[in-house]
Design a protein around this motif. Structure first.
Motif: not given
Length: 186
Positions: A67-75
């Motif tokens: 459903a979604s992905v978050t990352s420390d490197v991208a907004g």
């Protein structure tokens, strides 16, 4: 090559790719669920975006969706589906029961947008995958050379917190296809 021969060749290739993942052993004692392997990010050529690839295996009897992905490197990390030569952003991607979601160059993939820093070869990018049914999975994605092509042998290229005791990261990897084009982005 005739249209019929080309269609038959495409069908054989698709079947071979589907079966390539079926031989993975499941000796880790997993009770079913999701696992992640073969994760990597080619070193981005752009200062503002990068692509990411991985395989999510579903050993469970019920389908799920990324459903979604978050990352420390991208907004922002967006999900992209590729149909033919067309790439489009989608809200989620299907992970079939007893199947795999393969994110690969030239196919469905992750787009890391609004980069906070430009990852370099040898770096590791942290991300969290969120699903419609399963608990989130944290993944450490290694940054490879911009021209990196995954080998056809199983490769230990990611670590996943959802792995069962005794399950190696290579158990959820699949064979790479001959697709090697780099997706173009807006």
């Amino acid at each position: 090559m005739t249209r019929r021969t080309a269609s038959a060749a495409a069908l054989v290739l698709a079947a071979a790719l589907a079966l390539a993942g079926c031989g993975d052993s499941d000796s880790g004692g997993s009770e079913g669920g999701l696992s992640v392997g073969s994760a990597y990010m080619p070193q981005p050529v752009s200062d503002s975006m990068a692509a990411g690839f991985l395989v999510i295996a579903n050993d469970g009897g019920a389908g799920d969706r990324l459903a979604s992905v978050t990352s420390d490197v991208a907004g922002e990390v967006t999900l992209h589906a590729t149909v033919g030569q067309t790439m489009e952003q989608v809200k989620d991607l299907d992970i079939p029961a007893h199947g795999k979601l393969v994110l690969q160059s030239g196919g469905d993939h992750l787009m890391f947008e609004k980069l906070k820093r430009k990852p370099k070869e040898g770096d590791t990018v942290s991300l969290e995958l969120r699903f419609t049914k399963s608990e989130p999975i944290k993944v450490e994605m290694p940054v490879k050379s911009a021209t990196y092509q995954p080998s056809t042998a199983t490769e230990s290229s990611s670590r996943s917190s959802a792995r069962s005791p005794g399950q190696s990261s290579g158990e959820s990897s699949v064979r790479s296809s001959a697709l090697s084009s780099t997706p173009s982005h807006h």
